[in-house]
Scaffold this motif. Structure first.
Motif, PDB file in Angstrom:
ATOM      1  N   UNK A  10       0.852  -1.173   0.000  1.00 16.47           N
ATOM      2  CA  UNK A  10       0.000   0.000   0.000  1.00 16.47           C
ATOM      3  C   UNK A  10       0.899   1.238   0.000  1.00 16.47           C
ATOM      4  N   UNK A  11       0.856   2.001  -1.100  1.00 17.04           N
ATOM      5  CA  UNK A  11       1.665   3.211  -1.212  1.00 17.04           C
ATOM      6  C   UNK A  11       0.769   4.445  -1.110  1.00 17.04           C
ATOM      7  N   UNK A  13       1.396   7.636  -1.015  1.00 12.96           N
ATOM      8  CA  UNK A  13       1.717   8.798  -1.843  1.00 12.96           C
ATOM      9  C   UNK A  13       1.050   8.742  -3.210  1.00 12.96           C
ATOM     10  N   UNK A  14       0.762   7.545  -3.701  1.00 15.42           N
ATOM     11  CA  UNK A  14       0.068   7.413  -4.982  1.00 15.42           C
ATOM     12  C   UNK A  14      -1.338   6.843  -4.782  1.00 15.42           C
ATOM     13  N   UNK A  15      -1.719   6.647  -3.520  1.00 13.13           N
ATOM     14  CA  UNK A  15      -3.034   6.129  -3.159  1.00 13.13           C
ATOM     15  C   UNK A  15      -3.368   4.870  -3.969  1.00 13.13           C
ATOM     16  N   UNK A  16      -2.453   3.899  -3.912  1.00 11.73           N
ATOM     17  CA  UNK A  16      -2.624   2.681  -4.712  1.00 11.73           C
ATOM     18  C   UNK A  16      -1.924   1.498  -4.043  1.00 11.73           C
ATOM     19  N   UNK A  17      -2.331   0.305  -4.489  1.00 13.21           N
ATOM     20  CA  UNK A  17      -1.735  -0.952  -4.050  1.00 13.21           C
ATOM     21  C   UNK A  17      -0.888  -1.496  -5.185  1.00 13.21           C
ATOM     22  N   UNK A  18       0.315  -1.898  -4.892  1.00 15.39           N
ATOM     23  CA  UNK A  18       1.166  -2.551  -5.893  1.00 15.39           C
ATOM     24  C   UNK A  18       1.152  -4.041  -5.618  1.00 15.39           C
ATOM     25  N   UNK A  19       0.826  -4.815  -6.651  1.00 13.63           N
ATOM     26  CA  UNK A  19       0.847  -6.273  -6.554  1.00 13.63           C
ATOM     27  C   UNK A  19       2.011  -6.758  -7.403  1.00 13.63           C
ATOM     28  N   UNK A  40       2.726   1.855   3.422  1.00 16.68           N
ATOM     29  CA  UNK A  40       2.049   1.675   4.706  1.00 16.68           C
ATOM     30  C   UNK A  40       2.147   0.179   5.017  1.00 16.68           C
ATOM     31  N   UNK A  41       3.170  -0.210   5.729  1.00 14.92           N
ATOM     32  CA  UNK A  41       3.434  -1.627   5.965  1.00 14.92           C
ATOM     33  C   UNK A  41       2.398  -2.286   6.864  1.00 14.92           C
ATOM     34  N   UNK A  42       1.684  -1.502   7.673  1.00 13.64           N
ATOM     35  CA  UNK A  42       0.616  -2.069   8.501  1.00 13.64           C
ATOM     36  C   UNK A  42      -0.574  -2.522   7.662  1.00 13.64           C
ATOM     37  N   UNK A  43      -0.692  -1.967   6.468  1.00  9.97           N
ATOM     38  CA  UNK A  43      -1.788  -2.329   5.566  1.00  9.97           C
ATOM     39  C   UNK A  43      -1.259  -2.935   4.279  1.00  9.97           C
TER      40      UNK A  43
END
Length: 86
Positions: A10-11, A13-19, A40-43
């Motif tokens: 979960x990043x 700064x770009x309001x996105x999830x990288x898979x 955001x390592x907690x999420x």
């Protein structure tokens, strides 16, 4: 059998999830941080799987979530970002 990692980062700064996939998740995260900021390592999540299966799962998730693909600009792994709502 060797393992690799399927990650969901979960990043904010770009309001996105990288898979993505990585054999060395710590090294991969450091590389992504330089381009996209801190995750955001907690999420965020990481799953260890047999190396031969990680690519199949990653590609399947990219196809499944393709309608949620998010353009975040140019940079490392930019085509593998998805809307935070997924």
């Amino acid at each position: 059998m060797l393992n690799s990692n399927l990650y969901f980062l979960n990043f904010p700064q770009v309001n996105a999830i990288k898979i993505g996939k990585a054999d060395d998740i710590e090294n991969r995260y450091q590389s992504l941080r330089r381009c996209w900021g801190n995750a955001d390592l907690n999420n965020s999540y990481c799953v260890s799987l047999p190396s031969g299966e990680v690519y199949k799962y990653e590609k399947s998730l990219h196809i499944l979530f393709s309608k949620f693909n998010k353009k975040v600009g140019k940079g490392d792994g930019a085509t593998e970002f998805f809307e935070i709502d997924i």
